[in-house]
Design a protein around this motif. Structure first.
Motif, PDB file in Angstrom:
ATOM      1  N   ARG A 120     -40.487  18.872  -5.891  1.00 28.96           N
ATOM      2  CA  ARG A 120     -39.591  19.236  -6.990  1.00 28.96           C
ATOM      3  C   ARG A 120     -39.916  20.631  -7.538  1.00 28.96           C
ATOM      4  NH1 ARG A 120     -36.841  15.595  -9.590  1.00 28.96           N
ATOM      5  NH2 ARG A 120     -37.566  16.137 -11.667  1.00 28.96           N
ATOM      6  N   ARG A 121     -41.193  20.960  -7.622  1.00 27.49           N
ATOM      7  CA  ARG A 121     -41.559  22.288  -8.127  1.00 27.49           C
ATOM      8  C   ARG A 121     -41.134  23.389  -7.143  1.00 27.49           C
ATOM      9  NH1 ARG A 121     -42.176  19.349 -11.632  1.00 27.49           N
ATOM     10  NH2 ARG A 121     -40.069  20.138 -11.866  1.00 27.49           N
ATOM     11  N   VAL A 122     -41.250  23.124  -5.854  1.00 30.03           N
ATOM     12  CA  VAL A 122     -40.807  24.114  -4.868  1.00 30.03           C
ATOM     13  C   VAL A 122     -39.302  24.326  -4.985  1.00 30.03           C
ATOM     14  CG1 VAL A 122     -40.497  24.544  -2.392  1.00 30.03           C
ATOM     15  CG2 VAL A 122     -42.719  23.783  -3.264  1.00 30.03           C
ATOM     16  N   VAL A 123     -38.538  23.251  -5.175  1.00 30.77           N
ATOM     17  CA  VAL A 123     -37.092  23.394  -5.358  1.00 30.77           C
ATOM     18  C   VAL A 123     -36.796  24.209  -6.606  1.00 30.77           C
ATOM     19  CG1 VAL A 123     -34.958  22.146  -5.877  1.00 30.77           C
ATOM     20  CG2 VAL A 123     -36.478  21.309  -4.087  1.00 30.77           C
ATOM     21  N   ASP A 124     -37.518  23.971  -7.678  1.00 30.48           N
ATOM     22  CA  ASP A 124     -37.284  24.723  -8.918  1.00 30.48           C
ATOM     23  C   ASP A 124     -37.562  26.204  -8.718  1.00 30.48           C
ATOM     24  OD1 ASP A 124     -36.620  24.821 -11.739  1.00 30.48           O
ATOM     25  OD2 ASP A 124     -38.738  25.202 -12.102  1.00 30.48           O
ATOM     26  N   VAL A 125     -38.640  26.526  -8.020  1.00 29.70           N
ATOM     27  CA  VAL A 125     -38.956  27.927  -7.738  1.00 29.70           C
ATOM     28  C   VAL A 125     -37.867  28.557  -6.870  1.00 29.70           C
ATOM     29  CG1 VAL A 125     -40.571  29.451  -6.527  1.00 29.70           C
ATOM     30  CG2 VAL A 125     -41.440  27.670  -8.049  1.00 29.70           C
ATOM     31  N   LEU A 126     -37.388  27.800  -5.892  1.00 26.97           N
ATOM     32  CA  LEU A 126     -36.306  28.295  -5.040  1.00 26.97           C
ATOM     33  C   LEU A 126     -35.063  28.595  -5.875  1.00 26.97           C
ATOM     34  CD1 LEU A 126     -35.238  28.798  -2.123  1.00 26.97           C
ATOM     35  CD2 LEU A 126     -34.474  26.423  -2.146  1.00 26.97           C
ATOM     36  N   LEU A 127     -34.734  27.705  -6.802  1.00 27.51           N
ATOM     37  CA  LEU A 127     -33.565  27.927  -7.658  1.00 27.51           C
ATOM     38  C   LEU A 127     -33.741  29.187  -8.499  1.00 27.51           C
ATOM     39  CD1 LEU A 127     -32.904  24.257  -8.879  1.00 27.51           C
ATOM     40  CD2 LEU A 127     -31.610  25.540  -7.163  1.00 27.51           C
ATOM     41  N   LEU A 128     -34.947  29.410  -9.014  1.00 29.08           N
ATOM     42  CA  LEU A 128     -35.200  30.624  -9.790  1.00 29.08           C
ATOM     43  C   LEU A 128     -35.045  31.872  -8.916  1.00 29.08           C
ATOM     44  CD1 LEU A 128     -38.280  29.507 -11.924  1.00 29.08           C
ATOM     45  CD2 LEU A 128     -36.011  30.114 -12.792  1.00 29.08           C
ATOM     46  N   ALA A 129     -35.530  31.790  -7.687  1.00 29.64           N
ATOM     47  CA  ALA A 129     -35.381  32.929  -6.774  1.00 29.64           C
ATOM     48  C   ALA A 129     -33.910  33.168  -6.467  1.00 29.64           C
ATOM     49  CB  ALA A 129     -36.165  32.677  -5.486  1.00 29.64           C
ATOM     50  N   TRP A 130     -33.144  32.108  -6.238  1.00 27.98           N
ATOM     51  CA  TRP A 130     -31.702  32.260  -6.009  1.00 27.98           C
ATOM     52  C   TRP A 130     -31.012  32.864  -7.223  1.00 27.98           C
ATOM     53  CZ3 TRP A 130     -30.396  26.848  -3.434  1.00 27.98           C
ATOM     54  CH2 TRP A 130     -30.774  26.899  -2.082  1.00 27.98           C
ATOM     55  N   ILE A 172     -37.152  36.754 -10.160  1.00 31.27           N
ATOM     56  CA  ILE A 172     -38.233  36.841  -9.181  1.00 31.27           C
ATOM     57  C   ILE A 172     -39.603  36.740  -9.848  1.00 31.27           C
ATOM     58  CG2 ILE A 172     -39.278  38.301  -7.420  1.00 31.27           C
ATOM     59  CD1 ILE A 172     -36.532  37.092  -6.686  1.00 31.27           C
ATOM     60  N   GLY A 173     -39.810  37.474 -10.921  1.00 35.07           N
ATOM     61  CA  GLY A 173     -41.101  37.429 -11.611  1.00 35.07           C
ATOM     62  C   GLY A 173     -41.414  36.054 -12.146  1.00 35.07           C
ATOM     63  N   LEU A 174     -40.427  35.405 -12.767  1.00 36.39           N
ATOM     64  CA  LEU A 174     -40.633  34.060 -13.300  1.00 36.39           C
ATOM     65  C   LEU A 174     -40.863  33.064 -12.176  1.00 36.39           C
ATOM     66  CD1 LEU A 174     -40.671  32.112 -15.689  1.00 36.39           C
ATOM     67  CD2 LEU A 174     -38.167  31.949 -15.504  1.00 36.39           C
ATOM     68  N   ALA A 175     -40.129  33.200 -11.081  1.00 39.12           N
ATOM     69  CA  ALA A 175     -40.311  32.292  -9.941  1.00 39.12           C
ATOM     70  C   ALA A 175     -41.741  32.376  -9.422  1.00 39.12           C
ATOM     71  CB  ALA A 175     -39.319  32.634  -8.835  1.00 39.12           C
ATOM     72  N   ARG A 176     -42.266  33.583  -9.314  1.00 37.45           N
ATOM     73  CA  ARG A 176     -43.645  33.742  -8.833  1.00 37.45           C
ATOM     74  C   ARG A 176     -44.638  33.110  -9.807  1.00 37.45           C
ATOM     75  NH1 ARG A 176     -47.724  37.629  -9.540  1.00 37.45           N
ATOM     76  NH2 ARG A 176     -49.188  37.693  -7.761  1.00 37.45           N
ATOM     77  N   ALA A 213     -41.473  21.844   5.178  1.00 39.23           N
ATOM     78  CA  ALA A 213     -42.045  22.554   6.333  1.00 39.23           C
ATOM     79  C   ALA A 213     -42.615  23.916   5.959  1.00 39.23           C
ATOM     80  CB  ALA A 213     -40.995  22.712   7.439  1.00 39.23           C
ATOM     81  N   GLY A 214     -43.279  23.993   4.793  1.00 38.21           N
ATOM     82  CA  GLY A 214     -43.938  25.235   4.390  1.00 38.21           C
ATOM     83  C   GLY A 214     -43.081  26.172   3.576  1.00 38.21           C
ATOM     84  N   LEU A 215     -41.962  25.692   3.039  1.00 38.82           N
ATOM     85  CA  LEU A 215     -41.093  26.558   2.243  1.00 38.82           C
ATOM     86  C   LEU A 215     -41.839  27.156   1.057  1.00 38.82           C
ATOM     87  CD1 LEU A 215     -38.264  27.691   1.532  1.00 38.82           C
ATOM     88  CD2 LEU A 215     -37.847  25.559   0.280  1.00 38.82           C
ATOM     89  N   GLY A 216     -42.724  26.385   0.425  1.00 44.93           N
ATOM     90  CA  GLY A 216     -43.479  26.913  -0.706  1.00 44.93           C
ATOM     91  C   GLY A 216     -44.352  28.086  -0.316  1.00 44.93           C
ATOM     92  N   VAL A 217     -44.890  28.054   0.897  1.00 48.01           N
ATOM     93  CA  VAL A 217     -45.720  29.157   1.375  1.00 48.01           C
ATOM     94  C   VAL A 217     -44.867  30.400   1.618  1.00 48.01           C
ATOM     95  CG1 VAL A 217     -47.321  29.919   3.171  1.00 48.01           C
ATOM     96  CG2 VAL A 217     -47.326  27.524   2.409  1.00 48.01           C
ATOM     97  N   VAL A 218     -43.712  30.218   2.248  1.00 46.63           N
ATOM     98  CA  VAL A 218     -42.813  31.344   2.484  1.00 46.63           C
ATOM     99  C   VAL A 218     -42.385  31.960   1.159  1.00 46.63           C
ATOM    100  CG1 VAL A 218     -40.598  32.048   3.461  1.00 46.63           C
ATOM    101  CG2 VAL A 218     -42.007  30.368   4.655  1.00 46.63           C
ATOM    102  N   LEU A 219     -42.050  31.130   0.196  1.00 42.01           N
ATOM    103  CA  LEU A 219     -41.667  31.639  -1.121  1.00 42.01           C
ATOM    104  C   LEU A 219     -42.816  32.404  -1.755  1.00 42.01           C
ATOM    105  CD1 LEU A 219     -39.654  28.640  -2.584  1.00 42.01           C
ATOM    106  CD2 LEU A 219     -38.810  30.990  -2.368  1.00 42.01           C
ATOM    107  N   ALA A 220     -44.033  31.859  -1.671  1.00 37.99           N
ATOM    108  CA  ALA A 220     -45.183  32.541  -2.263  1.00 37.99           C
ATOM    109  C   ALA A 220     -45.364  33.926  -1.653  1.00 37.99           C
ATOM    110  CB  ALA A 220     -46.445  31.702  -2.068  1.00 37.99           C
ATOM    111  N   ARG A 221     -45.198  34.032  -0.346  1.00 38.50           N
ATOM    112  CA  ARG A 221     -45.368  35.319   0.329  1.00 38.50           C
ATOM    113  C   ARG A 221     -44.257  36.299  -0.068  1.00 38.50           C
ATOM    114  NH1 ARG A 221     -48.769  34.895   5.064  1.00 38.50           N
ATOM    115  NH2 ARG A 221     -47.558  36.517   6.104  1.00 38.50           N
ATOM    116  N   ARG A 222     -42.999  35.832  -0.059  1.00 40.38           N
ATOM    117  CA  ARG A 222     -41.886  36.721  -0.377  1.00 40.38           C
ATOM    118  C   ARG A 222     -41.943  37.168  -1.841  1.00 40.38           C
ATOM    119  NH1 ARG A 222     -38.208  35.524   3.828  1.00 40.38           N
ATOM    120  NH2 ARG A 222     -39.624  35.454   5.620  1.00 40.38           N
ATOM    121  N   LEU A 223     -42.334  36.261  -2.732  1.00 38.48           N
ATOM    122  CA  LEU A 223     -42.417  36.623  -4.147  1.00 38.48           C
ATOM    123  C   LEU A 223     -43.564  37.590  -4.391  1.00 38.48           C
ATOM    124  CD1 LEU A 223     -41.695  33.096  -5.655  1.00 38.48           C
ATOM    125  CD2 LEU A 223     -40.154  35.073  -5.658  1.00 38.48           C
ATOM    126  N   ASP A 224     -44.685  37.393  -3.707  1.00 34.22           N
ATOM    127  CA  ASP A 224     -45.779  38.366  -3.801  1.00 34.22           C
ATOM    128  C   ASP A 224     -45.319  39.754  -3.353  1.00 34.22           C
ATOM    129  OD1 ASP A 224     -47.840  37.003  -4.930  1.00 34.22           O
ATOM    130  OD2 ASP A 224     -49.063  36.833  -3.123  1.00 34.22           O
TER     131      ASP A 224
END
Length: 721
Positions: free
Chosen positions: A414-424, A428-432, A449-460
């Protein structure tokens, strides 16, 4: 972990970075827990992490209990001398399940005031009926330096205290721990309480009790303990631990516990290995007519179908969905289980036209509804739906994940989905920030399948311009079989640093390797579509309509040659104004600015680039904002000129390599270099007619009519990339 305490993300980040410098990676939530238990003493944390197995460091198995007595802890308390009574009080606190003060006072026989006045009082902090160590490391030292016999006596005394207080759970726990031999009578109660704790969202405590029960249990009680231990381990995110417990259960017994643990076993194996096991669902079909066996098989089929969808395996997803349909027809679970699971699977797989079915609970209800709302363009409503389900979670059991509604693994999803929604939404800063907060307490590397990791890298990359300690540590926590598109990350980093030729070369290599991407759209490097054919990087992914619109606008900008540019630019500019996400619009404005500069309209280029810079700043994407400032500075310098590259037109060559075949690129670069057709034919060992045909295709792709226009375009492109 010590309760009621917290370690700041900055402190965790510093220790993560120090560990990475030693080539040791630790999942952030594991390190944060250790930092709390070790008073954030960096040298001790490092020593403990170094003593762990890779699976423990990555959060795939629980930490040892107690934690090891590392040299820094031994030195810290080497000269400590304690009265026997004080030592037993400290040992009782260190082995207790909770930090309640009253049971410890009953154990010790002194009042709170007397304990505070004694020498041991300096080592304890008492507040609001709770007690804990002033220095959490003392708990490890006390347990490591106490004999097994002494520890057993303390456990038995605590058992007596809790039995007198009517607390049968903790009484049985301490009695079992006090036994130097097996105590089968203690197992059933421990198993029952472990199951209740797991359902209530305390899987680590449940696993502790279930493991203890397994040590004492015999025959069927041991299988019950294995089942609870495995499901609790999965709920906590300990996927390798869960797989081990459930594998033992499934391979050694043939009673109903097998079917009850089937779904958890398949999910645990998938998350631990990074890939869905190659199993025919029909081979696992129940051999009885028991409705419960069929319900468990049906739920397992639904879970594996979702796992396949997360990994882009549509063939496997269809196979398991067929099994789900068969099982649902036998159990009457069409509405509550089949329909939401099918809708969620197809939605994750990229099908926007899924049926508008309603589910219940945090996954088949809240998460499905939130993603569907986002795909309809209402991201704010999607976040409200996700948040609303948090408060209703207790009253809405989820038929897809019963018993896991409170668990860390579901909360991580659920937290990964919330971060994804913020990125969409472009925050970006808040999502990170939210992702880092989640990573401190949850196994965010596991979902999708590792979406949280991809998001962490892209947000960084968007904020820092480089990969930080959190994203690098999360990357290391991925299972060996998991694939994430690290080449895109390198391309983004090169693009932000102004190394366009390296970014373009990286993107071509990524395409040659099959263009791996996440099931859900994350910020990529569509800017490299500049002057190339349309190659949407979001094909096969799901995203809100606004992101799809922005992609279409970028393609229009990229494919508008000189002849079409004047007619395209105004329409694209107007359409860009409808984009609500500051980050998404900024990337379109960036491409507009660059294209205006290539066409020598520097005034318009500055307008669009300044807009992009401000929008990136608003979104929190500070690295992107710095990159745009660099472009503006180059534009101001003198027609966007930059330091000449060792290879003339190197940036142009890199950009055009994405649009042209290898032979077309050779012809184009020789042509802009001034070579006549006959010389090009001789150099490439082809006919003059072949050169003319290649040039014709090149002119068409770039919207130019002559060598002169092609040469002008080449120099403009090179200057402004």
């Amino acid at each position: 972990m010590a309760r009621g305490r917290f370690v700041a993300p900055a402190v965790v980040g510093i220790i993560l970075e120090e560990l990475l410098e030693r080539d040791i990676a630790c999942a952030p939530h594991v390190l944060a827990g250790l930092a709390v238990d070790l008073d954030a003493h960096a040298p001790t944390v490092r020593e403990v992490v170094e003593s762990l197995t890779p699976e423990q460091r990555h959060g795939h198995r629980p930490l040892p209990s107690p934690l090891p007595l590392v040299p820094s802890i031994a030195r810290r308390f080497d000269t400590v001398e304690l009265e026997s009574r004080d030592r037993q009080l400290l040992l009782a606190l260190s082995v207790s399940l909770e930090d309640d003060l009253e049971p410890l006072l009953a154990f010790d026989g002194r009042t709170a005031s007397e304990v505070a006045a004694a020498p041991v009082g300096d080592r304890l902090r008492v507040h609001a009926g709770r007690v804990r160590f002033v220095d959490a490391r003392l708990s490890i030292w006390i347990r490591a330096t106490s004999s097994a016999a002494t520890t057993a006596v303390v456990h038995e005394r605590l058992s007596t205290v809790f039995r007198a207080r009517g607390d049968q759970v903790r009484a049985n726990w301490h009695h079992a721990r006090a036994s130097l031999e097996g105590d089968p009578a203690a197992a059933p109660e421990l198993i029952d309480i472990a199951g209740q704790l797991s359902d209530a969202g305390h899987p680590e405590r449940a696993l502790l009790l279930a493991r203890e029960a397994s040590d004492h249990a015999t025959a069927s009680d041991r299988d019950d303990a294995r089942l609870v231990a495995g499901t609790s381990a999965l709920a906590a995110g300990f996927v390798s631990e869960a797989s081990a417990w459930l594998n033992a259960l499934y391979s050694e017994t043939s009673d109903p516990r097998r079917s009850r643990g089937l779904g958890a076993l398949l999910v645990a194996q998938t998350l631990a290995q990074g890939a869905v096991p190659e199993i025919d669902p029909s081979s696992l079909r129940p051999e009885t007519d028991d409705p419960e066996d069929w319900r468990h098989w049906t739920r397992a089929s639904a879970l594996v179908a979702v796992m396949c969808a997360e990994r882009g395996d549509r063939r496997g997803m269809r196979v398991w969905l067929d099994a789900l349909r068969e099982g649902a027809a036998r159990t009457g679970a069409e509405r509550e289980l089949r329909d939401p699971a099918i809708a969620l699977s197809w939605l994750i797989a990229g099908d926007r036209d899924v049926d508008e079915v309603a589910g219940s609970g945090p996954v088949s209800g809240g998460m499905l509804s939130a993603l569907r709302a986002a795909l309809h363009g209402d991201i704010d409503r999607a976040r409200r739906l996700l948040a609303k389900d948090d408060s209703a979670i207790g009253s809405a059991p989820d038929p897809l994940v019963p018993g896991y509604e409170y668990s860390p693994i579901i909360q991580a999803y659920r937290r990964v989905v919330d971060v994804l929604l913020l990125a969409w939404r472009g925050d970006i800063g808040l999502a990170r920030e939210r992702l880092i907060q989640a990573a401190l307490v949850l196994p965010v590397a596991l979902p999708f399948a590792g979406l949280g990791v991809v998001l962490a890298r892209r947000l960084d990359l968007a904020v820092l311009g480089e990969l930080g300690p959190f994203s690098l540590s999360l990357t290391a926590a991925l299972p060996n079989g998991a694939r994430i598109d690290v080449l895109v990350d390198r391309g983004i980093q090169s693009l932000l640093a102004g190394a366009f030729h390296d970014a373009a070369a990286t993107l071509r290599l990524w395409a040659e390797l099959g263009s791996p991407r996440t099931a859900m759209s994350v910020p990529a490097i569509d800017e490299l579509a500049l002057t190339v054919e349309a190659r949407p990087m979001t094909v096969g992914s799901i995203e809100p309509p606004e992101i799809a619109l922005a992609q279409r606008l970028r393609v229009r900008i990229a494919t508008a040659g000189d002849a079409r540019w004047r007619s395209e630019r105004d329409a694209v500019t107007e359409a860009a104004r409808t984009l609500a996400s500051p980050f998404t619009r900024a990337r379109v404005e960036t491409m507009l600015g660059t294209q205006h500069a290539i066409h020598d309209d520097h005034a318009a280029a500055r307008v669009h680039l300044h807009r992009a810079e401000r929008l990136f700043e608003v979104s929190g994407a500070t690295a992107w904002a710095r990159s745009i400032r660099d472009r503006i500075d180059r534009l101001d310098a003198r027609e966007g000129s930059i330091v000449p590259a060792a290879d003339p037109l190197s940036a142009c060559r890199a950009a055009w390599s994405l649009a042209l075949t290898a032979r077309e690129l050779e012809v184009a670069m020789l042509a802009v270099g001034g070579s006549p057709n006959r010389d090009i034919a001789e150099m490439l060992n082809v006919s003059v007619r072949t050169v003319e045909v290649h040039l014709g295709w090149i002119f068409t792709k770039f919207g130019v009519r002559s060598r002169v226009e092609l040469t002008v375009l080449a120099h403009r492109t090179d200057h402004h990339l």
